[in-house]
Write a protein that holds these residues in place. Structure first.
Motif, PDB file in Angstrom:
ATOM      1  N   ARG A 132       0.240   1.988  16.633  1.00 30.06           N
ATOM      2  CA  ARG A 132      -0.400   1.137  17.313  1.00 30.06           C
ATOM      3  C   ARG A 132       0.027   0.272  18.137  1.00 30.06           C
ATOM      4  NH1 ARG A 132      -4.780   3.966  16.469  1.00 30.06           N
ATOM      5  NH2 ARG A 132      -5.002   4.407  13.809  1.00 30.06           N
ATOM      6  N   ASP A 133       1.592  -0.289  18.481  1.00 28.82           N
ATOM      7  CA  ASP A 133       1.657  -1.276  19.071  1.00 28.82           C
ATOM      8  C   ASP A 133       3.789  -1.464  19.637  1.00 28.82           C
ATOM      9  OD1 ASP A 133       1.649  -3.232  20.895  1.00 28.82           O
ATOM     10  OD2 ASP A 133       2.081  -4.483  18.919  1.00 28.82           O
ATOM     11  N   VAL A 134       3.435  -1.347  20.050  1.00 27.99           N
ATOM     12  CA  VAL A 134       5.270  -1.498  20.568  1.00 27.99           C
ATOM     13  C   VAL A 134       5.716  -3.049  21.746  1.00 27.99           C
ATOM     14  CG1 VAL A 134       7.413  -0.895  21.247  1.00 27.99           C
ATOM     15  CG2 VAL A 134       5.416   0.456  20.921  1.00 27.99           C
ATOM     16  N   ARG A 135       6.352  -4.368  21.365  1.00 26.24           N
ATOM     17  CA  ARG A 135       6.427  -4.656  22.105  1.00 26.24           C
ATOM     18  C   ARG A 135       7.472  -5.917  21.478  1.00 26.24           C
ATOM     19  NH1 ARG A 135       1.818  -9.429  18.946  1.00 26.24           N
ATOM     20  NH2 ARG A 135       2.295  -8.715  16.562  1.00 26.24           N
ATOM     21  N   ASP A 136       7.949  -6.483  22.027  1.00 25.45           N
ATOM     22  CA  ASP A 136       8.742  -7.492  22.569  1.00 25.45           C
ATOM     23  C   ASP A 136       8.684  -8.538  21.262  1.00 25.45           C
ATOM     24  OD1 ASP A 136      10.334  -6.793  23.976  1.00 25.45           O
ATOM     25  OD2 ASP A 136      10.133  -8.094  25.365  1.00 25.45           O
ATOM     26  N   ALA A 137       9.500  -9.434  20.282  1.00 27.17           N
ATOM     27  CA  ALA A 137       9.530  -9.899  19.010  1.00 27.17           C
ATOM     28  C   ALA A 137      11.129 -10.980  18.620  1.00 27.17           C
ATOM     29  CB  ALA A 137       9.715  -9.043  17.770  1.00 27.17           C
ATOM     30  N   GLY A 138      10.645 -12.013  17.927  1.00 25.09           N
ATOM     31  CA  GLY A 138      11.695 -12.456  17.649  1.00 25.09           C
ATOM     32  C   GLY A 138      12.068 -11.933  16.381  1.00 25.09           C
ATOM     33  N   GLY A 139      13.550 -12.626  15.770  1.00 28.74           N
ATOM     34  CA  GLY A 139      14.243 -12.310  14.672  1.00 28.74           C
ATOM     35  C   GLY A 139      15.314 -12.473  14.336  1.00 28.74           C
ATOM     36  N   ALA A 140      16.182 -12.968  13.139  1.00 30.73           N
ATOM     37  CA  ALA A 140      16.786 -12.757  13.534  1.00 30.73           C
ATOM     38  C   ALA A 140      18.236 -11.306  13.321  1.00 30.73           C
ATOM     39  CB  ALA A 140      17.796 -12.862  12.211  1.00 30.73           C
ATOM     40  N   PRO A 141      19.179 -11.381  13.830  1.00 35.84           N
ATOM     41  CA  PRO A 141      20.168  -9.358  14.058  1.00 35.84           C
ATOM     42  C   PRO A 141      19.783  -8.722  13.162  1.00 35.84           C
ATOM     43  CG  PRO A 141      21.000 -11.212  14.588  1.00 35.84           C
ATOM     44  CD  PRO A 141      20.385 -12.366  13.929  1.00 35.84           C
ATOM     45  N   GLY A 142      18.761  -7.516  13.258  1.00 35.71           N
ATOM     46  CA  GLY A 142      19.193  -7.198  12.014  1.00 35.71           C
ATOM     47  C   GLY A 142      17.419  -6.028  12.048  1.00 35.71           C
ATOM     48  N   THR A 143      17.004  -6.084  10.942  1.00 33.13           N
ATOM     49  CA  THR A 143      16.214  -4.820  10.533  1.00 33.13           C
ATOM     50  C   THR A 143      15.256  -4.884   9.214  1.00 33.13           C
ATOM     51  OG1 THR A 143      17.716  -2.856  11.467  1.00 33.13           O
ATOM     52  CG2 THR A 143      14.990  -2.306  10.608  1.00 33.13           C
ATOM     53  N   GLN A 144      13.864  -5.563   9.879  1.00 35.06           N
ATOM     54  CA  GLN A 144      12.676  -5.377   8.835  1.00 35.06           C
ATOM     55  C   GLN A 144      12.307  -4.695   8.800  1.00 35.06           C
ATOM     56  OE1 GLN A 144       9.788  -8.544   8.090  1.00 35.06           O
ATOM     57  NE2 GLN A 144      11.532  -9.666   7.261  1.00 35.06           N
ATOM     58  N   ILE A 145      12.056  -3.181   7.515  1.00 36.75           N
ATOM     59  CA  ILE A 145      10.827  -2.426   7.784  1.00 36.75           C
ATOM     60  C   ILE A 145      10.211  -2.742   6.311  1.00 36.75           C
ATOM     61  CG2 ILE A 145      10.102   0.156   7.769  1.00 36.75           C
ATOM     62  CD1 ILE A 145      13.025   0.556   8.769  1.00 36.75           C
ATOM     63  N   GLU A 146       8.376  -2.661   7.054  1.00 34.53           N
ATOM     64  CA  GLU A 146       7.914  -2.701   5.777  1.00 34.53           C
ATOM     65  C   GLU A 146       7.100  -1.738   5.471  1.00 34.53           C
ATOM     66  OE1 GLU A 146       6.489  -7.471   7.005  1.00 34.53           O
ATOM     67  OE2 GLU A 146       4.668  -6.730   6.818  1.00 34.53           O
ATOM     68  N   ALA A 147       5.682  -1.827   4.381  1.00 34.28           N
ATOM     69  CA  ALA A 147       5.687  -0.547   4.292  1.00 34.28           C
ATOM     70  C   ALA A 147       4.115  -0.396   3.369  1.00 34.28           C
ATOM     71  CB  ALA A 147       6.043   0.871   3.534  1.00 34.28           C
ATOM     72  N   LYS A 148       2.943  -1.145   4.102  1.00 34.87           N
ATOM     73  CA  LYS A 148       1.743  -1.371   3.022  1.00 34.87           C
ATOM     74  C   LYS A 148       0.938  -0.280   2.758  1.00 34.87           C
ATOM     75  CE  LYS A 148       1.896  -6.112   5.245  1.00 34.87           C
ATOM     76  NZ  LYS A 148       1.022  -7.082   5.836  1.00 34.87           N
ATOM     77  N   SER A 149       0.286  -0.406   1.898  1.00 31.93           N
ATOM     78  CA  SER A 149      -1.092   0.704   1.652  1.00 31.93           C
ATOM     79  C   SER A 149      -0.421   1.906   1.859  1.00 31.93           C
ATOM     80  CB  SER A 149      -2.243   0.244   2.198  1.00 31.93           C
ATOM     81  OG  SER A 149      -2.018  -0.821   2.925  1.00 31.93           O
ATOM     82  N   LEU A 150       0.911   2.032   0.777  1.00 35.89           N
ATOM     83  CA  LEU A 150       1.796   3.254   0.358  1.00 35.89           C
ATOM     84  C   LEU A 150       0.730   4.170  -0.099  1.00 35.89           C
ATOM     85  CD1 LEU A 150       4.229   4.718   0.787  1.00 35.89           C
ATOM     86  CD2 LEU A 150       4.817   3.827  -1.470  1.00 35.89           C
ATOM     87  N   PHE A 151       0.601   5.642   0.520  1.00 29.71           N
ATOM     88  CA  PHE A 151      -0.562   6.420   0.542  1.00 29.71           C
ATOM     89  C   PHE A 151      -1.839   6.523   0.496  1.00 29.71           C
ATOM     90  CE2 PHE A 151       3.185   8.134  -2.873  1.00 29.71           C
ATOM     91  CZ  PHE A 151       3.813   8.381  -1.652  1.00 29.71           C
ATOM     92  N   PHE A 152      -2.325   5.269   1.678  1.00 30.36           N
ATOM     93  CA  PHE A 152      -3.491   4.874   2.473  1.00 30.36           C
ATOM     94  C   PHE A 152      -4.246   6.785   1.731  1.00 30.36           C
ATOM     95  CE2 PHE A 152      -2.163   4.348   5.623  1.00 30.36           C
ATOM     96  CZ  PHE A 152      -3.161   4.894   7.108  1.00 30.36           C
ATOM     97  N   ASN A 153      -3.667   6.902   3.334  1.00 31.87           N
ATOM     98  CA  ASN A 153      -4.658   7.808   3.757  1.00 31.87           C
ATOM     99  C   ASN A 153      -4.067   9.491   3.041  1.00 31.87           C
ATOM    100  OD1 ASN A 153      -1.622   7.827   3.860  1.00 31.87           O
ATOM    101  ND2 ASN A 153      -2.171   8.510   6.366  1.00 31.87           N
ATOM    102  N   MET A 154      -3.598   9.332   1.988  1.00 33.32           N
ATOM    103  CA  MET A 154      -3.819  10.570   1.340  1.00 33.32           C
ATOM    104  C   MET A 154      -3.613  10.309  -0.437  1.00 33.32           C
ATOM    105  SD  MET A 154       0.333  12.048   1.867  1.00 33.32           S
ATOM    106  CE  MET A 154      -0.130  13.634   1.028  1.00 33.32           C
ATOM    107  N   PRO A 155      -5.092   9.819  -0.738  1.00 30.99           N
ATOM    108  CA  PRO A 155      -6.037   9.309  -2.033  1.00 30.99           C
ATOM    109  C   PRO A 155      -5.736  10.393  -3.745  1.00 30.99           C
ATOM    110  CG  PRO A 155      -7.567  10.326  -0.887  1.00 30.99           C
ATOM    111  CD  PRO A 155      -6.188  10.311   0.385  1.00 30.99           C
TER     112      PRO A 155
END
Length: 600
Positions: A132-155
């Motif tokens: 959907r989107d790729v852009r610059d962002a601020g933040g501390a060094p490292g990685t943060q990954i969010e997964a919301k609404s798990l299996f929303f497209n696989m009822p």
């Protein structure tokens, strides 16, 4: 006939997700392993609604450039392997390159990552596998990954997720597992904006074990000496044999930093305790195994839970040697010489279970009939000796005998107490010969029927003077708390006490339990790990287990047997225990005469 087609990238990722992402805990596992591989010193996990609404894993690892971040969303893109020979020397936790794209294909996915020396980071949004989107962002060094609404497209997958509390318990177990695997990392877990635990980094693995098991159990930890040999190194800790259980949930094994489950390791642990624990029980253990990568194949399971050893006997020997050395008692200055007692061989006597064809009507047995008159002492663990090969014969009842039984005031009158055998069995005289009574089986029948009699009304309970606190696996705690109403119906009242602790406040009043902690520990173990799902908390099963466990605590005395027999023959089924084994076994006079060659 349908034609063969190449799967689309999104569908291929969803198929892969079916193998890698089984539930929210699977997402947490994959992302935490990536964080450890990235050299993180601190990992934070946040989940909402058991992980169905949100899973967020944040770390202070090396981070990624924009190019690498985009590549991580491609299937089979990995920084861990370069050529096929690298697969035989894998030292990292992840290497397949499937986890991130699989997670992104079944959730509303967001990644924010920044390398340590980069001016800005990168934010990428993916919705069900579509970028959907790729852009610059601020933040501390490292990685943060969010997964919301798990299996929303696989009822179909989403409806198979369990209750929030169950999924949360699996997530907590997974984070604790990796906290043990990487004790040098700080692990924080938050659930629905509430802190569950915060485990600071430690220098030694034993300190991490102490953080997780608590002070009381930590005092009993037995350190295992480091064992080396043939490319294998083993170290860790075990608990004494009294903590052995039927399940393996209290065994934590890490191979080259990877949590694994393997039958070779479990059997080696059990062999190290041979003679100290009964068959079918498994010791509590924490093992860290270091193995040359070429001696193990970690690529045999999509979720990397299972591995295959090229020289399993070498591993077995190393574990067995380490456990045996750790359990060896300290050398004493003077060791008494053991005395061997020679026993005469057992006589092979035909036996038969005592049965009554017709029994006079008896009143319904109630809990107030039961008195905890038999004293209790903790059962000793021992190796069960095989019984003599005794054949069981039926006891046909002739019409004349049936008539005689009917005219008796009570079946109890048939038996005369004579003596006690090895402080365990009671010898009775009957009109037909010799009868052996098992007081524990008799007590089990009495207690079982007492509990059944209370089912229609309210179960009489006895409050514990000091409530018993039991530390539990989060998955077991969740199940127990969800079944608290069924347990309360059987007289066991409990509730949560914070963290992974459950508080037990009462037991059925009819049970002669003077030391409730060991009784409750074994009761919970059997309830959780010995049943068909859906039936483990049925009232009849609870009553059987409670009666059986309480009867094991009985220490029969000859002076009390008359009263025990009176209680037994007030029961509806006095001739068998709740689990079906006989309470009385008869050796007929004719059989004894034939065995000894007498004329009668």
């Amino acid at each position: 006939m349908p034609k063969i087609r190449v799967l689309s990238d999104i569908l291929a990722s969803q198929v892969a997700a079916g193998e890698v992402v089984e539930r929210p805990a699977s997402v947490v596992k994959e992302l935490v392993e990536n964080s450890i591989d990235a050299g993180a010193k601190e990992i934070r996990v946040d989940v909402d609604k058991g992980g169905a609404a949100l899973i967020r894993v944040s770390d202070d690892g090396c981070g990624m450039s924009r190019e690498d971040a985009l590549l991580s969303l491609e299937r089979h893109a990995t920084s861990k392997l370069r050529e096929s020979s690298d697969l035989a020397a894998v030292r990292t936790l992840g290497f397949r390159g499937e986890a991130v794209p699989s997670i992104a294909s079944v959730s509303r996915f967001r990644m924010v990552t920044r390398e340590t020396d980069a001016v800005s980071g990168t934010e990428i949004s993916v919705d069900g596998g579509k970028l959907r989107d790729v852009r610059d962002a601020g933040g501390a060094p490292g990685t943060q990954i969010e997964a919301k609404s798990l299996f929303f497209n696989m009822p179909a997958r989403r409806k198979f997720m369990r209750a929030e509390s169950t999924e949360s318990a699996h997530v907590e177990h997974q984070v604790r597992l990796h906290a043990l695997a990487a004790p040098w990392v700080r692990f924080r877990l938050r659930r629905d904006d509430r802190s569950i635990f915060d485990l600071p980094p430690v220098a030694k693995a034993v300190d991490r074990v102490r953080q997780i098991v608590g002070t009381e159990l930590a005092r009993e930890l037995i350190s295992l000496p480091i064992g080396h040999g043939n490319g294998v190194s083993v170290e860790g800790f075990v608990l004494p044999a009294k903590h052995a259980r039927k399940g393996r949930r209290h065994q934590f094994v890490f191979l080259n930093g990877r949590p694994v489950e393997d039958a070779v390791i479990s059997r080696a642990l059990a062999e190290g305790f041979r003679g100290a624990i009964a068959d079918g029980l498994h010791p509590a253990a924490w093992l860290w195994i270091d193995l040359e990568p070429g001696l193990v194949d970690v690529n045999v399971h999509p979720a990397k839970r299972e591995v295959r050893f090229h020289r399993p006997l070498d591993l077995r020997d190393a574990i067995l040697e380490s456990v045996t050395a750790g359990l060896k008692p300290p050398v004493q200055s003077a060791t008494p010489v053991p005395v061997t007692r020679v026993e005469s061989p057992a006589v092979d006597l035909p036996t038969r279970s005592v049965a009554a064809s017709r029994v006079p009507q008896r009143p319904v047995f109630s809990a107030k009939n039961v008195q905890p008159e038999l004293k209790w002492s903790p059962p000793k663990q021992s190796v069960v000796k095989s019984e003599p090969d005794v054949k069981s014969t039926a006891l046909p009842v002739e019409p004349a005998e049936s008539k005689a039984v009917e005219t008796m005031a009570s079946p109890r009158a048939r038996f005369k107490v004579m003596a006690m055998l090895h402080q365990r069995y009671v010898l009775l005289e009957s009109e037909d010969g010799l009868v052996v009574l098992d007081p524990k089986a008799a007590k089990e029948r009495i207690l079982y029927e007492a509990m059944l009699a209370c089912r229609s009304g309210s179960m009489a309970t006895q409050g514990l003077l000091v409530p018993v606190l039991l530390e539990m696996d989060p998955r077991d705690l969740d199940l127990l708390l969800r079944e608290r109403d069924a347990l309360a119906d059987a007289g066991v009242e409990l509730d949560g006490f914070g963290g992974n602790t459950v508080q037990v406040r009462s037991l059925p009043a009819c049970l002669p339990v003077s030391e409730p902690r060991p009784f409750l520990e074994e009761l919970v173990e059997e309830l959780l790990h010995e049943a068909t799902p859906g039936k483990r908390f049925a009232f009849e099963r609870l009553a059987k287990i409670l009666a059986k466990r309480a009867s094991w605590l009985v220490r029969p005395k000859l002076a009390e047997i008359d009263g025990l027999l009176d209680e037994l023959f007030r029961c509806d089924l006095p001739y068998c225990a709740a689990d079906g084994r006989p309470t009385l076994t008869e050796f007929s006079l004719s059989e004894l005469q034939r065995r000894f060659g007498g004329a009668g």
